[in-house]
Scaffold this motif. Structure first.
Motif, PDB file in Angstrom:
ATOM      1  N   ARG A 173       0.827  -1.216   0.000  1.00  0.00           N
ATOM      2  CA  ARG A 173       0.000   0.000   0.000  1.00  0.00           C
ATOM      3  C   ARG A 173       0.856   1.259   0.000  1.00  0.00           C
ATOM      4  NH1 ARG A 173      -4.260  -2.100   4.707  1.00  0.00           N
ATOM      5  NH2 ARG A 173      -4.934  -3.982   3.609  1.00  0.00           N
ATOM      6  N   LEU A 174       1.995   1.189  -0.650  1.00  0.00           N
ATOM      7  CA  LEU A 174       2.923   2.320  -0.680  1.00  0.00           C
ATOM      8  C   LEU A 174       2.404   3.436  -1.581  1.00  0.00           C
ATOM      9  CD1 LEU A 174       6.298   0.385  -1.000  1.00  0.00           C
ATOM     10  CD2 LEU A 174       5.474   1.609   1.024  1.00  0.00           C
ATOM     11  N   VAL A 175       2.642   4.674  -1.160  1.00  0.00           N
ATOM     12  CA  VAL A 175       2.310   5.838  -1.990  1.00  0.00           C
ATOM     13  C   VAL A 175       3.583   6.556  -2.441  1.00  0.00           C
ATOM     14  CG1 VAL A 175       0.052   6.169  -0.941  1.00  0.00           C
ATOM     15  CG2 VAL A 175       2.044   7.291   0.068  1.00  0.00           C
ATOM     16  N   LYS A 176       4.720   6.192  -1.855  1.00  0.00           N
ATOM     17  CA  LYS A 176       6.003   6.756  -2.274  1.00  0.00           C
ATOM     18  C   LYS A 176       7.098   5.713  -2.095  1.00  0.00           C
ATOM     19  CE  LYS A 176       7.186   8.854   2.195  1.00  0.00           C
ATOM     20  NZ  LYS A 176       7.598  10.105   2.855  1.00  0.00           N
ATOM     21  N   LEU A 177       8.199   5.931  -2.817  1.00  0.00           N
ATOM     22  CA  LEU A 177       9.311   4.987  -2.767  1.00  0.00           C
ATOM     23  C   LEU A 177      10.342   5.423  -1.728  1.00  0.00           C
ATOM     24  CD1 LEU A 177      10.049   4.131  -6.510  1.00  0.00           C
ATOM     25  CD2 LEU A 177       8.641   2.896  -4.854  1.00  0.00           C
ATOM     26  N   PRO A 178      10.977   4.451  -1.072  1.00  0.00           N
ATOM     27  CA  PRO A 178      12.058   4.774  -0.146  1.00  0.00           C
ATOM     28  C   PRO A 178      13.360   5.018  -0.918  1.00  0.00           C
ATOM     29  CG  PRO A 178      11.788   2.407  -0.254  1.00  0.00           C
ATOM     30  CD  PRO A 178      10.721   3.001  -1.144  1.00  0.00           C
ATOM     31  N   VAL A 179      14.381   5.489  -0.219  1.00  0.00           N
ATOM     32  CA  VAL A 179      15.708   5.590  -0.814  1.00  0.00           C
ATOM     33  C   VAL A 179      16.241   4.176  -1.004  1.00  0.00           C
ATOM     34  CG1 VAL A 179      18.060   6.438  -0.505  1.00  0.00           C
ATOM     35  CG2 VAL A 179      16.113   7.823   0.251  1.00  0.00           C
ATOM     36  N   LEU A 180      16.691   3.878  -2.207  1.00  0.00           N
ATOM     37  CA  LEU A 180      17.095   2.523  -2.549  1.00  0.00           C
ATOM     38  C   LEU A 180      18.607   2.354  -2.433  1.00  0.00           C
ATOM     39  CD1 LEU A 180      14.775   2.072  -5.656  1.00  0.00           C
ATOM     40  CD2 LEU A 180      14.387   1.248  -3.332  1.00  0.00           C
ATOM     41  N   PRO A 181      19.066   1.154  -2.060  1.00  0.00           N
ATOM     42  CA  PRO A 181      20.508   0.900  -1.916  1.00  0.00           C
ATOM     43  C   PRO A 181      21.214   0.921  -3.273  1.00  0.00           C
ATOM     44  CG  PRO A 181      19.263  -1.122  -1.592  1.00  0.00           C
ATOM     45  CD  PRO A 181      18.260  -0.029  -1.678  1.00  0.00           C
ATOM     46  N   PRO A 182      22.520   1.241  -3.303  1.00  0.00           N
ATOM     47  CA  PRO A 182      23.207   1.542  -4.564  1.00  0.00           C
ATOM     48  C   PRO A 182      23.454   0.363  -5.494  1.00  0.00           C
ATOM     49  CG  PRO A 182      24.755   1.565  -2.724  1.00  0.00           C
ATOM     50  CD  PRO A 182      23.386   1.457  -2.132  1.00  0.00           C
ATOM     51  N   LYS A 183      23.540  -0.875  -4.965  1.00  0.00           N
ATOM     52  CA  LYS A 183      23.880  -2.022  -5.808  1.00  0.00           C
ATOM     53  C   LYS A 183      22.662  -2.808  -6.291  1.00  0.00           C
ATOM     54  CE  LYS A 183      28.593  -2.802  -4.207  1.00  0.00           C
ATOM     55  NZ  LYS A 183      29.562  -3.797  -3.686  1.00  0.00           N
ATOM     56  N   LEU A 184      21.501  -2.223  -6.170  1.00  0.00           N
ATOM     57  CA  LEU A 184      20.273  -2.915  -6.546  1.00  0.00           C
ATOM     58  C   LEU A 184      20.274  -3.239  -8.043  1.00  0.00           C
ATOM     59  CD1 LEU A 184      17.948  -3.588  -4.592  1.00  0.00           C
ATOM     60  CD2 LEU A 184      16.674  -1.674  -5.575  1.00  0.00           C
ATOM     61  N   THR A 185      19.907  -4.482  -8.374  1.00  0.00           N
ATOM     62  CA  THR A 185      19.772  -4.890  -9.772  1.00  0.00           C
ATOM     63  C   THR A 185      18.311  -5.091 -10.166  1.00  0.00           C
ATOM     64  OG1 THR A 185      19.980  -7.250  -9.244  1.00  0.00           O
ATOM     65  CG2 THR A 185      22.009  -6.035  -9.723  1.00  0.00           C
ATOM     66  N   THR A 186      17.482  -5.471  -9.182  1.00  0.00           N
ATOM     67  CA  THR A 186      16.055  -5.720  -9.444  1.00  0.00           C
ATOM     68  C   THR A 186      15.222  -5.035  -8.375  1.00  0.00           C
ATOM     69  OG1 THR A 186      16.556  -7.877 -10.415  1.00  0.00           O
ATOM     70  CG2 THR A 186      14.281  -7.483  -9.756  1.00  0.00           C
ATOM     71  N   GLY A 198       5.475  10.710  -5.601  1.00  0.00           N
ATOM     72  CA  GLY A 198       6.066   9.847  -4.585  1.00  0.00           C
ATOM     73  C   GLY A 198       7.405   9.261  -4.985  1.00  0.00           C
ATOM     74  N   ILE A 199       7.915   9.660  -6.166  1.00  0.00           N
ATOM     75  CA  ILE A 199       9.222   9.199  -6.639  1.00  0.00           C
ATOM     76  C   ILE A 199      10.102  10.429  -6.852  1.00  0.00           C
ATOM     77  CG2 ILE A 199      10.479   7.943  -8.411  1.00  0.00           C
ATOM     78  CD1 ILE A 199       7.970   6.391  -9.040  1.00  0.00           C
ATOM     79  N   LYS A 200      11.196  10.502  -6.142  1.00  0.00           N
ATOM     80  CA  LYS A 200      12.103  11.645  -6.277  1.00  0.00           C
ATOM     81  C   LYS A 200      12.747  11.660  -7.663  1.00  0.00           C
ATOM     82  CE  LYS A 200      13.083  11.902  -1.335  1.00  0.00           C
ATOM     83  NZ  LYS A 200      14.135  11.876  -0.269  1.00  0.00           N
ATOM     84  N   ALA A 201      13.138  12.842  -8.093  1.00  0.00           N
ATOM     85  CA  ALA A 201      13.665  13.013  -9.451  1.00  0.00           C
ATOM     86  C   ALA A 201      14.899  12.158  -9.702  1.00  0.00           C
ATOM     87  CB  ALA A 201      13.973  14.484  -9.701  1.00  0.00           C
ATOM     88  N   ASN A 202      15.722  11.978  -8.696  1.00  0.00           N
ATOM     89  CA  ASN A 202      16.955  11.208  -8.865  1.00  0.00           C
ATOM     90  C   ASN A 202      16.886   9.855  -8.152  1.00  0.00           C
ATOM     91  OD1 ASN A 202      18.232  13.260 -10.385  1.00  0.00           O
ATOM     92  ND2 ASN A 202      18.814  14.338  -8.491  1.00  0.00           N
ATOM     93  N   ALA A 203      15.695   9.323  -7.999  1.00  0.00           N
ATOM     94  CA  ALA A 203      15.515   8.072  -7.259  1.00  0.00           C
ATOM     95  C   ALA A 203      16.296   6.918  -7.881  1.00  0.00           C
ATOM     96  CB  ALA A 203      14.034   7.723  -7.178  1.00  0.00           C
ATOM     97  N   PHE A 204      16.411   6.898  -9.220  1.00  0.00           N
ATOM     98  CA  PHE A 204      17.066   5.777  -9.906  1.00  0.00           C
ATOM     99  C   PHE A 204      18.391   6.169 -10.571  1.00  0.00           C
ATOM    100  CE2 PHE A 204      12.405   5.112 -10.248  1.00  0.00           C
ATOM    101  CZ  PHE A 204      12.303   3.999  -9.427  1.00  0.00           C
ATOM    102  N   LYS A 205      18.741   7.420 -10.553  1.00  0.00           N
ATOM    103  CA  LYS A 205      19.877   7.921 -11.315  1.00  0.00           C
ATOM    104  C   LYS A 205      21.196   7.256 -10.942  1.00  0.00           C
ATOM    105  CE  LYS A 205      22.124  12.210 -12.750  1.00  0.00           C
ATOM    106  NZ  LYS A 205      22.128  13.693 -12.652  1.00  0.00           N
ATOM    107  N   LYS A 206      21.417   7.052  -9.649  1.00  0.00           N
ATOM    108  CA  LYS A 206      22.698   6.515  -9.183  1.00  0.00           C
ATOM    109  C   LYS A 206      22.709   4.989  -9.080  1.00  0.00           C
ATOM    110  CE  LYS A 206      23.917  10.684  -6.634  1.00  0.00           C
ATOM    111  NZ  LYS A 206      24.306  11.253  -5.303  1.00  0.00           N
ATOM    112  N   LEU A 207      21.620   4.366  -9.481  1.00  0.00           N
ATOM    113  CA  LEU A 207      21.547   2.898  -9.429  1.00  0.00           C
ATOM    114  C   LEU A 207      22.115   2.332 -10.722  1.00  0.00           C
ATOM    115  CD1 LEU A 207      18.006   2.418  -7.837  1.00  0.00           C
ATOM    116  CD2 LEU A 207      20.214   2.740  -6.707  1.00  0.00           C
TER     117      LEU A 207
END
Length: 293
Positions: A173-186, A198-207
Motif C-alpha cells: 500500500r505504498l504511496v512513495k518509494l524509499p531511498v534505494l541501496p546503490p547495488k540494486l539490480t532488481t 512519490g518518486i524523487k527526481a533522482n531516485a534511480f539515477k545513481k543505481l
C-alpha cells in the motif's frame, strides 16, 4: 364283616437345589489417555472414586464424570493459535543464510540472525518497515515483502544494505518509494498506490546496476526521470501516464544516442497514445508495448 381300610401316603421327594447365585455385575472401567496433558491434575484415584458413582444397572454415569468427558470434548475442539512471539528461527524457517517467514501473519519484521543473506516475508500483515529492522544486518542480498500491508518505510531503512541486489515491495500500500541501496539490480513495486510525486527526481539515477524495474499497476502520471543506462526491463503498464517527452528515454540533444541495453518497455493500460510521441522512442531498438492509435 370288618372293612379293612388302607391309608396310602404319597411322598414326593423334591431334590434340594442350591439357589442360583446372583448375577455378577462387571464393574465398568474408564480409561483416559494423556490425562496429565489434557486434564492436568486428574489421577487414577480420581477415576476409581468416580466409578463408584455408577448405578447398579451399569448404564448411567455420575454427573461429575459426564461433565468431565464433556470438558474433554470442548478442549479438543479448540483450534490451534499462532504464537508470533516465538524466536525468529522457531517462528520462521532458517536455512543456510536464508530466512523464510511466509504466511505466518506477522505484523512487523522479526529480528534476523546476523548472517542472513535472503529474507522471504511474503503474504503477512506487515504495515511498516523501520530503520532499525536492518540496522545490524549488512549481509542481506535479497528481500521479498510481496503481499503485505506496508504503508510506510522509514528513511534510511535500506541505506546500510550495501550488498542488497534484489528488493520486492509488490502488492502493498505504498504511496512513495524509499531511498534505494546503490547495488540494486532488481526492484519490484508492482501493485501499490504510488504516484509520480512519490518518486524523487533522482531516485534511480545513481543505481548503475539496476536492470529490472517493475512499477506496473500503480497511479503514476508520468515516466520516472533519470532512468539509468543499465536498465533492460521497464514495466509501467496500467498506470495513469498521459505524456512523455523526447528526453524520457532518449537524449534530445544527441540524435546519435542509442539506448542499447533496453530490451522491453511495457506501457499498455495507460491513457497515453504512443503514436503521438514518435521522437521519444527514436533511440530504442524496440518500440514500447502500448496503445498507438
Amino acid at each position: 364283616m370288618e372293612t379293612l381300610q388302607t391309608t396310602f401316603f404319597l411322598f414326593v421327594f423334591v431334590p434340594l437345589v442350591n439357589p442360583a447365585p446372583p448375577l455378577k455385575q462387571e464393574s465398568l472401567q474408564f480409561y483416559e489417555y494423556d490425562t496429565d496433558v489434557a486434564m492436568g491434575s486428574l489421577t487414577q484415584q480420581d477415576y476409581e472414586m468416580q466409578s463408584k458413582d455408577i448405578r447398579k444397572d451399569g448404564t448411567n454415569v455420575s454427573l461429575d464424570t459426564t461433565l468431565m468427558l464433556q470438558r474433554d470434548d470442548s478442549q479438543l475442539d479448540v483450534p490451534p493459535t499462532k504464537d508470533t512471539n516465538l524466536p525468529t528461527c522457531l517462528l520462521c524457517v532458517c536455512l543456510s543464510g536464508s530466512v523464510y517467514c511466509e504466511e505466518i501473519d506477522i505484523e512487523a519484521v522479526p529480528p534476523l540472525p546476523k548472517e542472513t543473506a535472503y529474507l522471504y516475508a511474503r503474504f503477512n500483515k506487515i504495515k511498516r518497515i523501520a530503520a532499525s529492522d536492518f540496522a545490524d544486518i549488512t549481509t542481506l542480498r535479497r528481500i521479498d515483502f510481496s503481499g503485505n500491508r506496508i504503508e510506510e518505510i522509514e528513511d534510511g531503512a535500506f541505506s546500510k544494505l550495501l550488498l542488497l541486489e534484489e528488493l520486492s515491495l509488490a502488492e502493498n500500500r505504498l504511496v512513495k518509494l524509499p531511498v534505494l541501496p546503490p547495488k540494486l539490480t532488481t526492484f519490484n513495486a508492482n501493485q501499490n498506490r504510488i504516484k509520480s510525486r512519490g518518486i524523487k527526481a533522482n531516485a534511480f539515477k545513481k543505481l548503475t546496476n539496476l536492470a529490472y524495474l517493475y512499477l506496473g499497476h500503480n497511479a503514476l502520471e508520468s515516466v520516472p526521470l533519470n532512468l539509468p543506462e543499465s536498465l533492460r526491463i521497464l514495466h509501467l503498464q496500467y498506470n495513469n501516464i498521459t505524456t512523455i517527452t523526447d528526453d524520457t528515454f532518449c537524449k534530445s540533444n544527441n540524435t546519435r544516442y542509442i539506448r542499447t541495453r533496453m530490451d522491453e518497455i511495457r506501457m499498455e493500460g495507460n491513457p497515453i497514445v504512443l503514436a503521438k510521441h514518435v521522437n521519444a522512442f527514436a533511440c530504442l531498438r524496440m518500440l514500447p508495448v502500448g496503445t498507438y492509435y
